[in-house]
Each structure stands twice: as structure tokens, then as C-alpha cells.
Design a protein around this motif. Structure first.
Motif, PDB file in Angstrom:
ATOM      1  N   GLY A 197       0.894  -1.217  -0.068  1.00  0.00           N
ATOM      2  CA  GLY A 197      -0.018  -0.027   0.000  1.00  0.00           C
ATOM      3  C   GLY A 197       0.908   1.052   0.114  1.00  0.00           C
ATOM      4  N   GLU A 198       1.905   1.125   0.623  1.00  0.00           N
ATOM      5  CA  GLU A 198       2.885   2.355   0.955  1.00  0.00           C
ATOM      6  C   GLU A 198       3.502   2.494  -0.376  1.00  0.00           C
ATOM      7  OE1 GLU A 198       6.553   1.917   3.027  1.00  0.00           O
ATOM      8  OE2 GLU A 198       6.498   4.206   3.652  1.00  0.00           O
ATOM      9  N   ASP A 199       3.931   1.638  -1.290  1.00  0.00           N
ATOM     10  CA  ASP A 199       4.523   1.734  -2.482  1.00  0.00           C
ATOM     11  C   ASP A 199       3.397   2.305  -3.510  1.00  0.00           C
ATOM     12  OD1 ASP A 199       6.967   0.704  -1.804  1.00  0.00           O
ATOM     13  OD2 ASP A 199       6.637  -1.376  -2.276  1.00  0.00           O
ATOM     14  N   LEU A 200       2.178   1.439  -3.463  1.00  0.00           N
ATOM     15  CA  LEU A 200       1.114   2.313  -4.438  1.00  0.00           C
ATOM     16  C   LEU A 200       0.936   3.689  -4.245  1.00  0.00           C
ATOM     17  CD1 LEU A 200      -1.178  -0.545  -4.374  1.00  0.00           C
ATOM     18  CD2 LEU A 200      -0.455   0.413  -6.388  1.00  0.00           C
ATOM     19  N   PHE A 201       0.885   4.140  -2.831  1.00  0.00           N
ATOM     20  CA  PHE A 201       0.689   5.493  -2.416  1.00  0.00           C
ATOM     21  C   PHE A 201       1.499   6.340  -3.301  1.00  0.00           C
ATOM     22  CE2 PHE A 201       0.395   9.497  -0.004  1.00  0.00           C
ATOM     23  CZ  PHE A 201      -0.976   9.414   0.375  1.00  0.00           C
ATOM     24  N   LEU A 202       2.867   6.029  -3.060  1.00  0.00           N
ATOM     25  CA  LEU A 202       3.902   6.954  -3.321  1.00  0.00           C
ATOM     26  C   LEU A 202       3.981   7.099  -5.006  1.00  0.00           C
ATOM     27  CD1 LEU A 202       6.640   5.801  -0.895  1.00  0.00           C
ATOM     28  CD2 LEU A 202       5.376   7.970  -0.845  1.00  0.00           C
ATOM     29  N   ASN A 203       3.387   5.916  -5.438  1.00  0.00           N
ATOM     30  CA  ASN A 203       3.396   5.922  -7.233  1.00  0.00           C
ATOM     31  C   ASN A 203       2.237   5.990  -7.844  1.00  0.00           C
ATOM     32  OD1 ASN A 203       6.515   5.045  -7.379  1.00  0.00           O
ATOM     33  ND2 ASN A 203       5.638   3.315  -6.145  1.00  0.00           N
ATOM     34  N   ARG A 204       1.229   6.572  -7.256  1.00  0.00           N
ATOM     35  CA  ARG A 204       0.090   7.130  -7.754  1.00  0.00           C
ATOM     36  C   ARG A 204      -0.273   8.497  -7.337  1.00  0.00           C
ATOM     37  NH1 ARG A 204      -2.944   2.595  -9.504  1.00  0.00           N
ATOM     38  NH2 ARG A 204      -1.547   1.298 -10.318  1.00  0.00           N
ATOM     39  N   PRO A 205      -1.289   8.911  -7.978  1.00  0.00           N
ATOM     40  CA  PRO A 205      -1.689  10.335  -7.622  1.00  0.00           C
ATOM     41  C   PRO A 205      -1.734  10.809  -6.341  1.00  0.00           C
ATOM     42  CG  PRO A 205      -3.101   9.451  -9.287  1.00  0.00           C
ATOM     43  CD  PRO A 205      -2.389   8.238  -8.831  1.00  0.00           C
ATOM     44  N   CYS A 206      -2.022   9.987  -5.211  1.00  0.00           N
ATOM     45  CA  CYS A 206      -2.139  10.452  -4.123  1.00  0.00           C
ATOM     46  C   CYS A 206      -0.789  11.358  -3.453  1.00  0.00           C
ATOM     47  CB  CYS A 206      -2.207   9.154  -3.085  1.00  0.00           C
ATOM     48  SG  CYS A 206      -2.960   7.712  -3.582  1.00  0.00           S
TER      49      CYS A 206
END
Ligand SMILES: [Cu+2]
Lengths: 337, 177
Positions: free
Chosen positions: A251-260
């Protein structure tokens, strides 16, 4: 029909009176400023009610009385004329005294309000955004400056100085149980001093129409004993908790690589956006999206999956995520206590 | 009878003023994926290839809500860091009539989504597709390519240039017809 009407009236009155108590009511004061204002509200309302009743009686009396025909219509009655003049002059005089009295009362009340925070040790900058509140705790030591959102923790029994401003349109900060309202104006700083007598949670609401989601722009003042408040501040200064599970790490990786990452900040990670609420300790807050949802795993997921369904027009766009991606991000954010 | 008809007609006219532009805040996958191939150059062997068009381009281009959202995001996503307020800096000016990669909605969308070789970063995973379209619509308004009835008007802060709805069309500016 009559029964229905009386039930409806009873319910409406009960509902109406309900509004006078609880965590967001000017008539249920929980601090010196609100007490001063509540006293003023009751005194004004009471005095004006008395005046209103007297005026109504004065109006009704001549309407009820039959006019007396003077015996001799052409003879002037100087005594009666004098009496009338005296009544009118007394009424005018009384009105002036009452108005001046009320003006003085509100003047002195204002002075009391202004004096509340003159020795405030804590300064908090509250910045209005469409449609959430940015909260920044000032400190002489830069590393102790703290930024959070929507929830304002304060030490109970101590005066606190709020510096109010806005980045977009005019908002208004109003926590009725603690103080009167004051506008947040772009490019201008307003000062509001508040004090909560006892620990508790007091709800506030934006009180100046500011766009589509004005109604969902709530805030909470959480007054705590000093020791608890200091502990809270120290906790909030810590960087975000490291993800505990594999899912949360994903989830952290996604957060850092998505618009968030473009809008939000999470302390201790590369996410440094400043245009949206700071999420470093998002899960420690009681609500989401400025009081719109209570904090829970389900509501976090509901918000991230469809912010435009929860708060249509909000400045957080819908981000295309698969079910697994959404779960991973929620697992990560849920751990940010 | 006659006055009633007139009144009805007038009421109908007045009600027409209640028509408000639709605000689509949710992504509309029905309109198109935004994933169509967009030519990087118009130089094609044997003449110009017709530019593929996306349904979203048309629905975002003249929509006041999307244009103003694009304006906000241009600041939020720090496009101004490289393009200033359209005047150009490390990146090219966006308010003139010169386009390296084409002025159509589709080309600008492709520029933002995929990036360009000389320093324009790709925002593919960083900006949701609809927001890229909003940015593209706003970028076009900087050079006077958006209907003035829809383009953003007066700023609340200091203005770096005339408001977008008063921007002259850069392509025809200073040229006699
Ligand atoms: Cu508001």
C-alpha cells in the motif's frame, strides 16, 4: 387531523430544543467566551421580549377601549395633550436608555472576549481550504512545528490563540460551545482566542458559504488535560509508522507511485504534497474528510474508492484503483496512528 | 386567455435561465479510454495523417468547470514550476502560438501523460486521466484557444496575465486577417 397536528408540533418542539444542548450549541457554553455570549443572548432576548409585550399591550389598549366623545369637541383640552406628550416622551426616553444600555453591555462583553487570550501560550494557525481545515501548531523550535488537519487538540483550561486565514475563498470558523464565529479571509489574518473550561470534544462548522461542500466542512476541538495534550503533540511529531504487513508495505508503494503523492504529505516518506490534508497520522483522527465520515477501515475504503460519491465536488479526484490496490492502500493508511 | 399565454411563455423563458452546466466529477469511462495512440509528430510519409480524436477532448474542451479545475491543478501539480504561469521558464511558453508537439487537446493530453524527450516529465500514473484532460483544456485556454464564455475569469490573487477568458488568440494576434 388535530391529533396529527399536535403530535407534529410536539415533535418539532422537542427537536428544536434538542438543538440547544450537545457538542455544538451556543446555548450550552463550555468556555468563558461562549458563556459571556450565551448570557448576552439570553439578556437581549429577555429584555426585548419584555419590551415587545409592553408595546403589544399599549397597542391593544386603545383598540379595546371605546373612544370617549369629548363633551364639547371645539374646546381644547390642554391637560390631555400634555399627558399624551409626557407618555410619548417617556417612551422615547426609555427606548434610548435601553438601547444605550444594550450597546454598553455588548461593548463590555467584547472587551471580555478580547482579553481571554491575551496571555495565551499556544498559537495555532488554522487555514481554510475548500472543504477542510489545515491546522498548524506554532513553536519557537522549528522541529516542533506540527501540521495536521480538521481536528484541533487544545489543553483544557488554558487560553489558546487561533490565527485564521484561507487559501481560496472566505470561510468562517465557528465552534458555538466555545466562542463566537470569525471569518477566514484569503490574504488576511484574523485572531480568535478560545478557551475550553473542561476536557471534551466540541464540534465546529464552517459558517460562511464557501461552495458545494460547505455543509460538510466540520471541525472538532478536542480539549484534553495538559499532560495528555503534550503527549499527543509529541506523538504527532513522529514520522509515519512503518508498514507492519506485506499488504501495508504494498500500500505504501502504491501511495507513493499513484496520484495520492501529488497532493498529500506523509511524514517520513517522499510524499510531500501540501494541497491536501496531511496523512502522517490520519488514523489517529476520529473522522475523515472534515467530519463527513467516522474513521474506520470501511469508511477509509469508501472515501478513497469514491470521494466524489461521498463529497461530490470535493477537490480529491477519483483515482482508478483495482480492489486489491484499494485494500493495500487502506491497510497502509489504517496503520498511520 | 391571451395574458395567461404570455405569462406562461415568460415563465418558460425565465426557467430556461436555470439551466446549469453539468459538472462531471466522476471519471467517464464511457467517453473513451484516453489510451488511443497519438502521433508524436505530424510529419508522416505521404502527407499528414488525420489526428485521431477522443470523445473526452470535445466534452472537456469547452466546459467551464473542467477548465477551472485544470487551472487549479496547474498550480497544485506545479506545472508553473517549469512553465511559469504560461510564459515559460525551464519549459516552453504555453501562451504563445508555437507548439512543438501540436495544439490539439489530444496532443497536449499525450504530452502530459507520456512526457516529451527534452525534459517534460510523464505524469501517466501521477494524474488521473480526467484531470489530465482538464489540464489540457486549461493549457489551451492560455493561448486563447478556449471559448471565452467557458474559460476562467478574474483571479482572486495577483494576476500574472490577463484572465484566460480575455486572452487573445495567440495564433491570430497582431496579424491582419
Ligand atoms: Cu463554508
Amino acid at each position: 387531523m388535530k391529533r396529527f397536528a399536535s403530535i407534529a408540533f410536539g415533535t418539532a418542539t422537542a427537536l428544536f430544543l434538542q438543538g440547544c444542548a450537545g457538542w455544538q450549541s451556543a446555548l450550552d457554553p463550555k468556555g468563558p467566551a461562549a458563556s459571556e455570549l450565551a448570557w448576552l443572548i439570553w439578556f437581549f432576548a429577555g429584555l426585548c421580549a419584555v419590551v415587545w409585550v409592553l408595546v403589544m399591550i399599549a397597542l391593544a389598549m386603545p383598540l379595546m377601549m371605546r373612544p370617549r366623545e369629548p363633551a364639547e369637541p371645539l374646546v381644547l383640552d390642554a391637560g390631555a395633550d400634555n399627558r399624551k406628550l409626557r407618555v410619548v416622551m417617556t417612551a422615547v426616553g426609555l427606548t434610548a436608555v435601553i438601547l444605550i444600555g444594550l450597546t454598553l453591555l455588548s461593548f463590555f462583553a467584547n472587551r471580555t472576549l478580547a482579553a481571554i487570550g491575551s496571555d495565551a501560550a499556544l498559537t495555532i494557525r488554522v487555514t481554510g481550504h475548500q472543504w477542510w481545515w489545515e491546522v498548524r501548531y506554532e513553536d519557537a523550535t522549528p522541529s516542533r512545528i506540527l501540521t495536521t488537519a480538521n481536528e484541533i487538540h487544545i489543553p483544557a483550561g488554558e487560553p489558546v490563540r487561533l490565527l485564521l486565514t484561507s487559501t481560496d475563498v472566505i470561510h468562517s470558523f465557528w465552534v458555538p460551545s466555545l466562542s463566537g464565529k470569525l471569518d477566514l479571509i484569503p490574504g488576511h489574518m484574523n485572531v480568535l482566542d478560545i478557551k475550553a473550561d473542561k476536557p471534551g470534544v466540541y464540534r465546529g462548522q464552517c459558517a460562511e458559504f464557501c461552495g458545494a461542500q460547505h455543509a460538510n466542512m466540520g471541525t472538532f476541538i478536542i480539549a484534553e488535560p495538559r499532560a495528555k495534550f503534550d503527549a499527543w503533540w509529541n506523538d504527532q511529531l513522529q514520522p509515519a509508522a512503518a508498514p507492519m504487513s506485506g499488504e501495508a508495505k504494498a500500500g505504501e508503494d502504491l501511495f507513493l507511485n499513484r496520484p495520492c503523492v501529488m497532493c498529500h504529505k506523509i511524514g517520513g516518506t517522499p510524499a510531500g504534497g501540501t494541497v491536501a490534508p496531511d496523512l502522517t497520522h490520519v488514523a489517529s483522527r476520529q473522522t475523515l474528510a472534515a467530519g463527513t465520515l467516522t474513521m474506520s477501515r470501511g469508511n477509509l475504503a469508501a472515501w478513497i474508492a469514491d470521494p466524489q460519491g461521498v463529497k461530490p465536488g470535493s477537490h480529491m479526484p477519483v483515482v482508478d484503483l483495482s480492489g486489491d490496490e484499494l485494500n493495500a492502500i487502506v491497510a497502509y493508511l489504517e496503520g498511520l496512528k | 386567455m391571451r395574458p395567461a399565454v404570455v405569462m406562461l411563455l415568460l415563465a418558460g423563458l425565465a426557467l430556461a435561465a436555470c439551466q446549469r452546466e453539468e459538472r462531471d466529477t466522476r471519471p467517464q469511462s464511457a467517453l473513451g479510454s484516453g489510451e488511443q495512440p497519438t502521433p508524436v509528430t505530424t510529419l508522416e510519409p505521404g502527407g499528414q495523417r488525420p489526428s485521431p480524436s477522443d470523445n473526452k477532448a470535445a466534452s472537456f474542451e469547452a466546459n467551464a468547470f473542467h477548465l477551472s479545475e485544470g487551472k487549479r491543478l496547474f498550480g497544485w501539480f506545479n506545472c508553473s514550476g517549469c512553465h511559469a504561469n504560461g510564459g515559460g521558464g525551464m519549459g516552453p511558453a504555453l501562451m504563445d502560438e508555437k507548439w512543438i508537439y501540436g495544439s490539439s487537446m489530444e496532443s497536449i493530453h499525450a504530452t502530459i501523460r507520456d512526457g516529451r524527450p527534452n525534459g517534460m516529465p510523464s505524469f501517466r500514473d501521477m494524474i488521473p486521466d480526467d484531470q489530465i484532460w482538464e489540464l489540457a483544456a486549461f493549457v489551451r485556454s492560455l493561448s486563447g484557444n478556449a471559448p471565452s464564455a467557458a474559460a476562467p475569469s478574474r483571479d482572486d490573487d495577483m494576476m500574472a496575465h490577463p484572465s484566460e477568458n480575455r486572452m487573445p488568440n495567440a495564433a491570430t494576434l497582431g496579424k491582419s486577417p
